[in-house]
Write an enzyme that holds these catalytic residues in place. Structure first.
Site, PDB file in Angstrom:
ATOM      1  N   ASP A   1      -2.098   2.081  -4.778  1.00  0.00           N
ATOM      2  CA  ASP A   1      -3.365   2.514  -4.186  1.00  0.00           C
ATOM      3  C   ASP A   1      -4.416   1.421  -4.351  1.00  0.00           C
ATOM      4  O   ASP A   1      -4.370   0.630  -5.305  1.00  0.00           O
ATOM      5  CB  ASP A   1      -3.856   3.801  -4.849  1.00  0.00           C
ATOM      6  CG  ASP A   1      -2.939   4.981  -4.571  1.00  0.00           C
ATOM      7  OD1 ASP A   1      -2.274   4.975  -3.517  1.00  0.00           O
ATOM      8  OD2 ASP A   1      -2.871   5.894  -5.423  1.00  0.00           O
TER       9      ASP A   1
ATOM     10  N   HIS B   1       0.815  -1.220   0.000  1.00  0.00           N
ATOM     11  CA  HIS B   1       0.000   0.000   0.000  1.00  0.00           C
ATOM     12  C   HIS B   1       0.847   1.267   0.000  1.00  0.00           C
ATOM     13  O   HIS B   1       0.339   2.363  -0.237  1.00  0.00           O
ATOM     14  CB  HIS B   1      -0.933  -0.001   1.218  1.00  0.00           C
ATOM     15  CG  HIS B   1      -2.295   0.551   0.921  1.00  0.00           C
ATOM     16  ND1 HIS B   1      -2.535   1.547  -0.003  1.00  0.00           N
ATOM     17  CD2 HIS B   1      -3.517   0.230   1.444  1.00  0.00           C
ATOM     18  CE1 HIS B   1      -3.818   1.818  -0.042  1.00  0.00           C
ATOM     19  NE2 HIS B   1      -4.451   1.039   0.822  1.00  0.00           N
TER      20      HIS B   1
END
Length: 427
Positions: free
Chosen positions: A403, A399
Site C-alpha cells: 500500500d 501496488h
C-alpha cells in the site's frame, strides 16, 4: 579418425532449453581438452561449455541468439580414435529406371544462351589507389550538380576518384565514395554532413533476458514510485571518519553498505516489503532473511547479484561482499546462485544518479530502492540557510502487495536512520 559430438548439457534446475550466446571457436579450429567453446545463457546466468576432448572443429550446431534444446547437437569435433558418434548407414537409393525416350522436339533455330543481368549491379567504388588525393591547387573535373552534392555532403572532391572521361567525377563516383565508412580520409569533418549509415544489433544473450524481464515486469506489476529527499551530511561525516580510521585495515566504505543497513533495520517493521509475490499462485512470501539484489551495470547489460543475509553482516563484511559480487557480475563470472534469490533490490547510478528516477521492480520482488546523486545545496535548518549534503531516494513498489502508506512509512524510516546514523547501530 573419429567424430566426437558434444550435446547441449543438462544445466539443471529443470531447464529444457538455453540460448546460445557466443562461439569461441570456428570450423577448422584445432582445440584442446577443457577449452571453452561456447557461452550459453539460462534464465539466471551465463554458462561456459568446455570441450571434453582435443581435436578439430567440424561443424557448429547453431548461431548466436538461437534457442537450443538440452540434448541437441552443439558442436562436432574430429578426434583421434573412434570418437563417440557413428553415422547411421544411409539406405541405398533404388536404381533409377530408364526414362522413356521423349519425342523429338520440332526443329528450332539454334539460340545462344545470354547471361542474365544481375538484379543489383555493383556500385563502382574507388580503389585503394584512388585514396591518394590530388594536389590542393588541382581542380577536379565535375559538373556543377556533382559539386553541389559533394559540398552538401561535406566531401572534398580532390579525394574522390573520377571514372568519367579525363577523370571527370560522376554521381556514381560520389555514391561509391560515400558508401565507405564516415571516417574515410577526405571527408570534411562537418557536423552538418548528411549520414545514411545504419547499424542493426541483434537482441541476444543478456540483452534479450533484460528486455524480457523488463517487459514482463512492466506488464504484470502495478508500479508506483515514491521519492523522498534525505540530508546525508552526518552520514557522510561518519563514513569519512570511519574510512580515515579503519580504511587501511578494513577497506574503504561507500554509501551502499550504510543504505543496506538502513533497509535491514527498517524492514523489521515492514515485513510486507521484504517479500516476493507469486502472482500465478496468488501467494505472497514474506522473508525473514534480507537478500539484497545489488543492480550492477556491466559491459553486456544490467545484472543483479545478490548480497545474501545482509541482516547478519557488518558494514565492512557487506561492503566487501558487494565489491566482490559487482566484480564477478561485470566480468560475467557470477554463478547462477549469486544471481538469484533476492528479496529486495538496491539500485544506484552513483555520480550519474540524477535528481529523480523511476526504477522497475525486479519481479517477483515487490520493492526496489533507488539512490540518486548526492549534491550540496542550501536548505533551511532552524530558521537559518545552511549548506547541506542532500540526496534523493527514488523507490518503486508493487501496488498489488504494498500500500502507498506502507511504502511512504518505510522510506521515512530509512530516511530517519540515515539522517541520524547512530540509530543504525542501536539495538
Amino acid at each position: 579418425m573419429g567424430t566426437h559430438v558434444i550435446k547441449m548439457p543438462d544445466i539443471g534446475e529443470g531447464i529444457a532449453q538455453v540460448e546460445l550466446v557466443e562461439w569461441f571457436v570456428k570450423v577448422g579450429d584445432v582445440i584442446a581438452e577443457d577449452q571453452v567453446v561456447a557461452d550459453v545463457m539460462t534464465d539466471k546466468a551465463t554458462v561456459e561449455i568446455p570441450s571434453p576432448v582435443s581435436g578439430k572443429v567440424m561443424a557448429l550446431g547453431g548461431q548466436p541468439g538461437e534457442v537450443m534444446a538440452v540434448g541437441s547437437e552443439l558442436i562436432r569435433i574430429e578426434v583421434e580414435g573412434s570418437g563417440n558418434h557413428v553415422e547411421a548407414p544411409q539406405a541405398k537409393p533404388a536404381e533409377a529406371q530408364p526414362a522413356p525416350a521423349a519425342a523429338p522436339a520440332p526443329s528450332q533455330p539454334e539460340q545462344r544462351a545470354v547471361p542474365a543481368a544481375p538484379a543489383n549491379p555493383p556500385v563502382a567504388t574507388p580503389s585503394a589507389a584512388a585514396i591518394v588525393p590530388r594536389q590542393a591547387n588541382e581542380k577536379p573535373l565535375a559538373s556543377p550538380a556533382v559539386r553541389k552534392r559533394a559540398l552538401d555532403a561535406g566531401i572534398e572532391l580532390r579525394y574522390v576518384h573520377g571514372s568519367g572521361p579525363a577523370g571527370r567525377i560522376l554521381h556514381e563516383d560520389l555514391d561509391g565514395f560515400m558508401s565507405k565508412p564516415q571516417t574515410q580520409a577526405g571527408q570534411a569533418p562537418s557536423g552538418y554532413a548528411k549520414r545514411t549509415d545504419s547499424e542493426q544489433v541483434a537482441v541476444i544473450g543478456l540483452r534479450r533476458k533484460i528486455a524480457q524481464r523488463m517487459q514482463d515486469a512492466k506488464r504484470r506489476v502495478a508500479h508506483f514510485s515514491y521519492v523522498e529527499e534525505i540530508d546525508v551530511t552526518a552520514l557522510e561525516a561518519l563514513r569519512q571518519q570511519l574510512n580515515l580510521k579503519h580504511g587501511d585495515s578494513r577497506g574503504k566504505l561507500t554509501l551502499l553498505p550504510f543504505l543496506v543497513r538502513a533497509m535491514v533495520v527498517a524492514l523489521r517493521d515492514f515485513p510486507q516489503i521484504n517479500a516476493t509475490y507469486d502472482d500465478e499462485a496468488q501467494v505472497i512470501t514474506r522473508h525473514g532473511a534480507v537478500h539484497v539484489g545489488i543492480a550492477t551495470q556491466g559491459d553486456n547489460g544490467l545484472m543483479v547479484p545478490v548480497l545474501r543475509h545482509a541482516e547478519a553482516g557488518s558494514l565492512w563484511s557487506n561492503a566487501s561482499e558487494i565489491t566482490r559480487l559487482a566484480h564477478a557480475a561485470r566480468n560475467n563470472k557470477a554463478s547462477r546462485d549469486e544471481l538469484s534469490g533476492s528479496t529486495i533490490t538496491l539500485t544506484s547510478l552513483g555520480a550519474l544518479g540524477g535528481i529523480v528516477s523511476t526504477p522497475v521492480v525486479n519481479t517477483p520482488e515487490v520493492a526496489i530502492v533507488g539512490v540518486n546523486r548526492m549534491v550540496e545545496r542550501p536548505v533551511v535548518v532552524d530558521g537559518q540557510i545552511v549548506v547541506r549534503k542532500m540526496m534523493n531516494l527514488s523507490s518503486s513498489f508493487d501496488h498489488r502487495v504494498v500500500d502507498g502508506m506502507d511504502a511512504a512509512l518505510f522510506i521515512q524510516a530509512v530516511r530517519g536512520l540515515l539522517e541520524q546514523p547512530a540509530c543504525l547501530f542501536v539495538e
